[in-house]
Design an enzyme around this catalytic site. Structure first.
Site, PDB file in Angstrom:
ATOM      1  N   LYS A  45     -13.267   7.578  -5.866  1.00 14.82           N
ATOM      2  CA  LYS A  45     -14.060   8.246  -4.836  1.00 14.82           C
ATOM      3  C   LYS A  45     -14.423   9.685  -5.196  1.00 14.82           C
ATOM      4  CE  LYS A  45     -14.615   5.986  -1.410  1.00 14.82           C
ATOM      5  NZ  LYS A  45     -15.404   4.808  -0.966  1.00 14.82           N
ATOM      6  N   SER A 267      -5.445  -1.945  -3.542  1.00 19.99           N
ATOM      7  CA  SER A 267      -6.794  -2.518  -3.655  1.00 19.99           C
ATOM      8  C   SER A 267      -7.115  -2.872  -5.109  1.00 19.99           C
ATOM      9  CB  SER A 267      -7.850  -1.578  -3.071  1.00 19.99           C
ATOM     10  OG  SER A 267      -8.057  -0.462  -3.900  1.00 19.99           O
TER      11      SER A 267
HETATM   12  C1  LIG Z   1      -8.045   2.667  -2.626  1.00 22.39           C
HETATM   13  C2  LIG Z   1      -9.450   2.252  -2.336  1.00 22.39           C
HETATM   14  N1  LIG Z   1      -9.850   1.061  -2.754  1.00 22.39           N
HETATM   15  C3  LIG Z   1     -11.102   0.608  -2.509  1.00 22.39           C
HETATM   16  C4  LIG Z   1     -11.999   1.363  -1.777  1.00 22.39           C
HETATM   17  C5  LIG Z   1     -13.361   0.787  -1.490  1.00 22.39           C
HETATM   18  O1  LIG Z   1     -14.389   1.363  -2.254  1.00 22.39           O
HETATM   19  P1  LIG Z   1     -15.864   1.400  -1.696  1.00 22.39           P
HETATM   20  O2  LIG Z   1     -15.880   2.341  -0.534  1.00 22.39           O
HETATM   21  O3  LIG Z   1     -16.715   1.901  -2.827  1.00 22.39           O
HETATM   22  O4  LIG Z   1     -16.228   0.024  -1.255  1.00 22.39           O
HETATM   23  C6  LIG Z   1     -11.618   2.621  -1.318  1.00 22.39           C
HETATM   24  C7  LIG Z   1     -12.544   3.414  -0.503  1.00 22.39           C
HETATM   25  O5  LIG Z   1     -12.184   4.379   0.108  1.00 22.39           O
HETATM   26  C8  LIG Z   1     -10.317   3.082  -1.601  1.00 22.39           C
HETATM   27  O6  LIG Z   1      -9.897   4.274  -1.168  1.00 22.39           O
END
Ligand SMILES: Cc1ncc(COP(=O)(O)O)c(C=O)c1O
Length: 302
Positions: A45, A267
């Protein structure tokens, strides 16, 4: 390798490595992982923080010294705290109490003001729901109005898409020479998915792009799976959805650490669990979203 001195840490965002997870796949297929936890805020991010603020500076919607406000699960806030510190903007991060505590501490350390919003009575700590996010959104809107601030608005701002369409996607294409068949990513705002998928499909329409989602409304995969409409995904071509359970995500994150030496969060585990399901379809590209250090207060690590 070009050796040079950067003008600030903001210039170190991006250009992350792409690694073949050949220990994890054990000869059954090929998974390429983009190591986004190596960014200065330890997540992908950082990229959108830089892009949103640069786009807003360029179109005049962000004035010098104007406060910046954003709703965050911690990672976007950390990226914004870094870019705001370097560029001289006060930053207010608005976050649900359901996210892990080290995120708030890190943002404060980087000079951000952190406003924590109570979860809804039906929610559990460590499980941020769509309803929790609505509460955070209300608070973020109020603070933006009160402070005359610029709202980074990661769920809607085109800079989120552009960060990945202009950088993450093209980096992966250059690193892999475009030699992959499938892309998958766990969606929070959907910015990474939409930006990378558009870059990949423009290069080769045959690449199949899958959104990774939790398999239940209450889940532990922080950063996404909010079960709400995602504006950044409305124009994306989604070839399919892969659902993963908390247990699959946790098991994959632990294997990633033990077998590949890659220390990442829930994630990223979800992405790897999904990639292992897709690997029969060909070479899979996925993203290691943030660092395992952000989850030391949870039971991700025994
Ligand atoms: C740890 C983590 N994984 C995945 C995501 C998802 O990414 P995106 O917002 O680009 O879909 C985020 C978004 O904040 C995140 O903080």
């Amino acid at each position: 390798m070009v050796y040079k001195i950067l003008r600030s840490v903001v210039e170190s965002i991006g250009d992350t490595p792409l690694v073949n997870l050949e220990r994890l796949t054990r000869g059954k297929g090929r998974i390429l992982a983009k190591l986004e936890y190596l960014n200065p805020g330890f997540s992908k991010k950082d990229r959108i923080a830089r892009q949103i603020l640069e786009d807003a500076e360029a179109d005049g919607s962000l004035r010098p010294g104007q406060p910046v406000v954003e709703l965050t699960s911690g990672n976007t806030g950390t990226g914004l705290a870094i870019v705001c510190a370097v560029r001289g903007y006060p930053f207010v991060a608005v976050m649900s109490k359901g996210n892990s505590a080290e995120r708030a501490r890190m943002m404060r350390a980087l000079g951000a003001e952190v406003v924590l919003v109570e979860q809804s009575p039906s929610s559990r700590p460590g499980q941020v729901s769509g309803e929790d996010l609505e509460r955070v959104e209300e608070a973020a809107q109020r603070i933006t109005r009160d402070r005359g601030a610029f709202r980074a608005d990661q769920f809607r701002h085109a800079g989120n898409f552009r960060a990945h369409f202009l950088h993450t996607g093209p980096e992966i294409l250059a690193q892999s020479a475009g030699a992959f068949d499938v892309f998958c990513d766990f969606a929070g705002t959907g910015g990474t998915f939409a930006g990378c998928a558009a870059a990949f499909q423009q290069n080769n329409p045959e690449v199949r792009c899958f959104v990774v989602e939790p398999n239940s409304a209450h889940h532990r995969i922080q950063g996404g799976g909010y079960e709400m409409e995602l504006p950044l995904l409305t124009h994306a071509r989604v070839d399919g959805v892969v659902r993963v359970s908390d247990e699959e995500a946790i098991e994959a994150a632990r294997r990633l650490a033990r077998e590949e030496g890659i220390f990442a969060g829930f994630s990223s585990g979800a992405n790897i669990a999904a990639a292992l399901k897709l690997v029969e379809q060909g070479t899979v590209v996925t993203v290691i979203n943030d660092s395992g250090l952000k989850y030391l207060s949870t039971d991700l690590w025994p």
